[in-house]
Design an enzyme around this catalytic site. Structure first.
Site, short mmCIF file in Angstrom:
data_model
loop_
_atom_site.label_atom_id
_atom_site.label_comp_id
_atom_site.label_asym_id
_atom_site.label_seq_id
_atom_site.Cartn_x
_atom_site.Cartn_y
_atom_site.Cartn_z
N TYR A 145 0.88 -1.14 -0.15
CA TYR A 145 -0.59 -0.10 0.12
C TYR A 145 0.86 1.48 -0.22
O TYR A 145 0.14 2.16 -0.83
CB TYR A 145 -0.51 -0.50 1.19
CG TYR A 145 -1.79 -0.08 1.11
CD1 TYR A 145 -2.64 -2.36 0.80
CD2 TYR A 145 -3.36 0.05 1.18
CE1 TYR A 145 -3.70 -2.51 0.84
CE2 TYR A 145 -4.69 -0.80 1.22
CZ TYR A 145 -4.91 -1.73 0.88
OH TYR A 145 -5.67 -2.48 0.68
N ASP A 253 -6.20 -6.90 4.11
CA ASP A 253 -7.70 -6.45 3.53
C ASP A 253 -8.18 -7.44 3.05
O ASP A 253 -9.72 -7.21 3.27
CB ASP A 253 -7.21 -5.28 2.27
CG ASP A 253 -7.97 -5.48 1.35
OD1 ASP A 253 -9.14 -4.51 2.35
OD2 ASP A 253 -8.01 -5.02 0.54
N ASP A 257 -12.19 -8.96 4.72
CA ASP A 257 -13.69 -9.03 3.33
C ASP A 257 -13.63 -10.18 3.72
O ASP A 257 -15.22 -10.87 4.08
CB ASP A 257 -13.67 -8.46 1.71
CG ASP A 257 -13.48 -7.18 2.27
OD1 ASP A 257 -13.42 -6.67 3.29
OD2 ASP A 257 -14.46 -6.49 1.51
C1 IPM Z 1 -10.83 -1.23 4.25
C2 IPM Z 1 -10.52 -0.78 2.66
C3 IPM Z 1 -9.54 0.20 2.04
C4 IPM Z 1 -8.10 -1.17 2.11
C5 IPM Z 1 -9.79 1.66 0.84
C6 IPM Z 1 -11.18 1.59 0.86
C7 IPM Z 1 -8.82 1.80 0.75
O1 IPM Z 1 -10.88 -1.56 1.36
O2 IPM Z 1 -10.20 -0.86 4.72
O3 IPM Z 1 -9.87 -2.25 3.77
O4 IPM Z 1 -8.20 -1.07 0.88
O5 IPM Z 1 -7.34 -0.64 2.26
MG MG Z 2 -11.26 -3.65 2.75
#
Ligand code: IPM
Ligand code: MG
Length: 368
Positions: A145, A253, A257
């Site tokens: 990132y 990330d 999810d």
């Molecule tokens: C998260 C989101 C963020 C990330 C985005 C919105 C930049 O997906 O907080 O998981 O990728 O970290």
């Molecule tokens: Mg995310």
């Protein structure tokens, strides 16, 4: 060096449904102020697309400095299709990434808990997810990132090349792994560390450093290493094998999810992003729901405020040392679910559908 002001909370509702759910958090904070004689000082400002619309930047210096001096930042959500075509540096997401990086919030705690009342909301079989309680600890200020070099540049043959760099140093790995081991000690004492040490040097370093830290300081915690792709698979096959998962920024990330959907709804899951404690024991922190800005349901009053309210419960616990209040707030959420109240995202037969603000009010009434 900007001093952290105790009990000062900055609300950054952001875009989409962010303002709708943070409004409910504000009501909860106000309730604690008037009924628990707490004295949280609330401030509120713009971050994300709304800030770009007003000021031409996703976060102004003024708001950024406010965030630096607040003990707690509560963020709603940023982004939406309206801002999709902006230059990278102006995108709403840059506000979030700047806050994470500059506030040095390196440890992102993302619990995935399956609420018993909502077992059927998961796409997985009830016996796979019932009782699920995982904590994902995602490294938040390093890795691909933020690594340099990065960018899109022309190359000799007339094509373009996109570059991002994945890097980790020993200290970056060790400090987040410590958070994971310390959390595991208060839970089921098990840490799974995930990387791709079979293809990436940074992954190999990750594995070695986590193992070394374990052998030096956390021998009593059960540690295993898992390749991140295998972890994705195991999360679906047998998620209850996990207690704490620690992983890098990008894998965290994705895996978070995935883990969140085991629980049935993104609308329920909070998160905490924590920095290091300074010598006075103070720490910067930002709390936000896992879900995004959900532009498709904006303004309809149907967003689920529970993830944001539970994020405030995490703030009570991790930043403000108010464990009893955190317990009470989490219990209030359980009570409301037991009463059969549901926002649209988690509605099922026989349950009562309520709006965002009715859900917020119901949770507050359970606190009484
Ligand atoms: C998260 C989101 C963020 C990330 C985005 C919105 C930049 O997906 O907080 O998981 O990728 O970290
Ligand atoms: Mg995310």
């Amino acid at each position: 060096m900007i001093k952290i002001k105790k009990r000062k909370i900055l609300l950054l509702p952001g875009d989409g449904i962010g303002p709708e759910v943070i409004q409910e958090v504000k009501k909860v904070i106000q309730w604690f102020n008037s009924n628990k004689s707490l004295d949280f000082e609330i401030d509120q400002d713009l971050a994300g697309g709304c800030s770009f619309d007003k000021h031409g930047t996703p976060i102004t210096d003024e708001v950024f400095y406010k965030a630096l001096e607040c003990e707690v930042v509560m963020l709603g959500a940023v982004g939406g299709p309206k801002w999709d075509n902006l230059d990278f540096s102006k995108k709403p997401e840059r506000a979030l990434l700047k806050l994470r990086k500059e506030l040095k919030l390196f440890a992102n705690l993302r619990p995935a808990i399956c609420f018993e009342q909502l077992v059927d909301a998961s796409t997985l079989k009830p016996e796979i997810v019932s009782g699920l309680d995982i904590m994902i600890v995602r490294e938040l200020t390093g890795g691909i990132y933020f690594g340099e070099p990065r960018g899109i540049k022309p190359i000799e043959n007339g094509e373009r090349k996109g570059v991002n760099t994945h890097t980790y140093t020993t200290s970056e790995i060790v400090r987040v792994a410590k958070v994971a081991f310390d959390l595991a000690k208060k839970r089921s004492n098990k840490v799974t560390s995930c990387e791709k040490s079979n293809v990436m040097e940074a992954g190999q370093l990750w594995r070695e450093e986590v193992q070394e830290l374990h052998d030096k300081e956390y021998k009593d915690v059960e540690l295993s290493h898992m390749l991140a792709d295998n972890c994705a698979m195991q999360l679906l096959k047998n998620p209850k094998q996990f207690d704490v998962i620690v992983t890098d920024n990008l894998f965290g990330d994705m895996l978070s999810d995935q883990a969140s959907m085991l629980t049935g709804s993104l609308g329920l899951l909070p998160s905490a992003s924590l920095g290091a404690k300074n010598k006075d024991g103070e720490m910067r922190a930002m709390y936000e729901p896992i879900h995004g800005s959900a532009p498709d349901i904006v303004g309809q009053g149907i967003a689920n405020p529970i993830a944001s309210i539970l994020s405030f419960a995490m703030a009570l616990r991790y930043s403000l040392d108010l464990d009893n209040e955190a317990d009470a707030l989490e219990k209030a959420v359980q009570d409301v679910l037991n009463d059969g109240l549901r926002t649209k995202d988690i509605i099922s037969e026989g349950m009562k559908e309520v709006s965002t603000s009715v859900m917020g009010d119901a949770i507050i009434s359970k606190l009484q």
